[in-house]
Enzyme design. Structure first.
Site, PDB file in Angstrom:
ATOM      1  N   TRP A 256       0.836  -1.217   0.000  1.00  0.00           N
ATOM      2  CA  TRP A 256       0.000   0.000   0.000  1.00  0.00           C
ATOM      3  C   TRP A 256       0.856   1.246   0.000  1.00  0.00           C
ATOM      4  CZ3 TRP A 256      -4.372  -1.015  -1.917  1.00  0.00           C
ATOM      5  CH2 TRP A 256      -5.072  -2.180  -1.579  1.00  0.00           C
TER       6      TRP A 256
ATOM      7  N   ASP B 187      -1.911   6.725   6.203  1.00  0.00           N
ATOM      8  CA  ASP B 187      -2.942   5.790   5.745  1.00  0.00           C
ATOM      9  C   ASP B 187      -3.246   4.872   6.921  1.00  0.00           C
ATOM     10  OD1 ASP B 187      -4.458   3.767   4.683  1.00  0.00           O
ATOM     11  OD2 ASP B 187      -3.092   3.298   3.029  1.00  0.00           O
TER      12      ASP B 187
ATOM     13  N   LYS C 293     -12.333  -1.785   6.549  1.00  0.00           N
ATOM     14  CA  LYS C 293     -11.571  -2.614   7.477  1.00  0.00           C
ATOM     15  C   LYS C 293     -12.131  -2.448   8.895  1.00  0.00           C
ATOM     16  CE  LYS C 293      -8.894  -3.148   3.829  1.00  0.00           C
ATOM     17  NZ  LYS C 293      -7.862  -2.242   3.443  1.00  0.00           N
TER      18      LYS C 293
HETATM   19  C1  LIG Z   1      -7.328  -1.851   2.050  1.00  0.00           C
HETATM   20  C2  LIG Z   1      -6.277  -0.821   2.100  1.00  0.00           C
HETATM   21  C3  LIG Z   1      -6.161   0.178   1.121  1.00  0.00           C
HETATM   22  C4  LIG Z   1      -7.059   0.237  -0.077  1.00  0.00           C
HETATM   23  O1  LIG Z   1      -8.321   0.655   0.273  1.00  0.00           O
HETATM   24  P1  LIG Z   1      -9.434   0.933  -0.845  1.00  0.00           P
HETATM   25  O2  LIG Z   1     -10.521   1.556  -0.018  1.00  0.00           O
HETATM   26  O3  LIG Z   1      -9.809  -0.377  -1.440  1.00  0.00           O
HETATM   27  O4  LIG Z   1      -8.875   1.864  -1.837  1.00  0.00           O
HETATM   28  C5  LIG Z   1      -5.163   1.115   1.269  1.00  0.00           C
HETATM   29  N1  LIG Z   1      -4.321   1.089   2.312  1.00  0.00           N
HETATM   30  C6  LIG Z   1      -4.399   0.146   3.268  1.00  0.00           C
HETATM   31  C7  LIG Z   1      -3.441   0.171   4.399  1.00  0.00           C
HETATM   32  C8  LIG Z   1      -5.382  -0.838   3.182  1.00  0.00           C
HETATM   33  O5  LIG Z   1      -5.453  -1.778   4.134  1.00  0.00           O
END
Ligand SMILES: *Cc1c(COP(=O)(O)O)cnc(C)c1O
Length: 358
Positions: free
Chosen positions: A102, A170, A194
């Site tokens: 990511w 993030d 999540k």
């Molecule tokens: C799942 C995830 C993403 C991607 O998320 P989307 O909403 O599908 O774009 C980005 N960063 C992390 C750390 C993730 O776990």
């Protein structure tokens, strides 16, 4: 059929009370005669929902007044491009810490708009640790971290200190899993699916002074100012997802807030890690000090046994335990909504499997 224990990395399990509440209100939200899915995003009903949801985030996360809370579409992935377009200043230079897939995706998008310095990386060991952060150059417009690494199962136990340089995080898989001091960050973002609610929305918490300085060619929709000025109602937002986000925040509050959630997460994760540390059959893949409370990757002695484990667990109602292809083995995602019973059921099965296959 009974509900399963869903160990998926995302979309992932939601608190059962939240699902029940949503189902009670499905056909007729609070006497409106409509489902939240059916109502105008300009209605008083929805206005109350989005304002209350924002307030719940502010309360639960103790968000200072000089931060905006935005509900945006495009998931965490759209933030990968919004961040550089809005936060690159005259230097057009940002520092990224590479702790996995990511982080890399975030870096790739930032490179389209300016210079990206990889400040540190844990790629040498398949990202099974959080690297030391070196001295941070003073000419960076921002520093970006991936707070909890969903695929590899690492988390920052200490937030890097970047002084005057805005820190961007993030937090898709770690938000509200433990108390975070929002004031240490310039911007926090998280895709919802999540730890926050259904997919279709990203929560962005941004310090006000970082809004309104976007690059000249930034599309209107990708400018934080657009959404900040419109209270996240520039266009039709993901109304139903935002409503469920609110229910989840209410649940967190009822459970005792982030401190209580953190305690429960620590209890669940330490049960699993203790078992892994004492097993000579299964082993965790992450260095101890950087272990995530949310995503727990682990291996059995062989690929065959990994596959057998996943298959047998699935048959017993423990789903989505297969690890990410880059790590192999298994991964148990034990987000806020995973009940303690899910983790103890998993550990009991691991013990039995170890006995039978040693
Ligand atoms: C799942 C995830 C993403 C991607 O998320 P989307 O909403 O599908 O774009 C980005 N960063 C992390 C750390 C993730 O776990």
């Amino acid at each position: 059929m009974d509900r399963v224990f869903n160990f998926s990395a995302g979309p992932s399990c939601l608190p059962e009370r939240v699902l029940q509440k949503a189902s009670e209100q499905m056909l007729n939200y609070k006497g409106s005669g409509m489902s939240v899915m059916e109502m105008s995003h300009r209605s008083k009903w929805f206005d109350d929902i989005i304002k209350e949801t924002e307030q719940l985030y502010r309360d639960n996360m103790n968000i200072p007044d000089n931060y905006k809370v935005l509900f945006l579409q495009g998931g965490a992935s759209l933030q990968f491009t919004m961040i550089p377009q809005n936060l690159f200043g005259k230097n057009k230079k940002a520092g990224y810490i590479n702790t996995g897939a990511w982080s890399k995706k975030a870096m790739k998008e930032a490179k389209i708009f300016g210079e990206v310095i990889e400040l540190a990386s844990s790629e040498d060991k398949v990202y099974n640790y959080i690297p030391e952060i070196p001295a941070i150059p003073s000419d960076l417009d921002y520093v970006h971290i991936t707070y909890n690494n969903t695929i590899y199962g690492t988390v920052y136990k200490n937030i890097p200190q970047t002084k005057d340089i805005p820190l961007v995080a993030d937090t898709s898989s770690g938000i509200l899993s433990a108390p975070l001091d929002v004031s240490q960050f310039g911007l926090i973002y998280a895709g919802a699916q999540k730890n926050l609610g259904p997919a279709g929305v990203a929560v962005v918490i941004i310090r006000e002074d970082l809004i309104g300085n976007a690059l000249d060619k930034t599309p209107t929709f990708l400018n934080y100012k657009t959404h900040s000025d419109a209270g996240s109602l520039f266009n039709t937002p993901p109304c139903y997802s935002i409503y469920v986000l609110g229910l989840v925040q209410k649940w967190i509050k009822e459970e005792g807030g982030p401190e209580a959630i953190y305690k429960a997460n620590e209890e669940k994760a330490s049960l699993l890690y203790n078992y892994l540390d004492n097993s000579d059959f299964f082993k965790g893949t992450v260095v101890k000090k950087d272990r995530s409370l949310m995503n727990v990757p682990f291996l059995s002695p062989s690929d065959e046994l990994n596959a057998k484990f996943v298959k047998e667990a699935t048959a017993l109602g423990m789903e989505n335990l297969k690890g990410h292809r880059t790590v192999g083995g298994m991964r148990a995602s034990i987000y806020n909504a995973m009940p303690l019973k899910g983790v103890t059921t998993l550990i009991d099965f691991m013990k039995k499997f170890e006995q039978e296959n040693k």
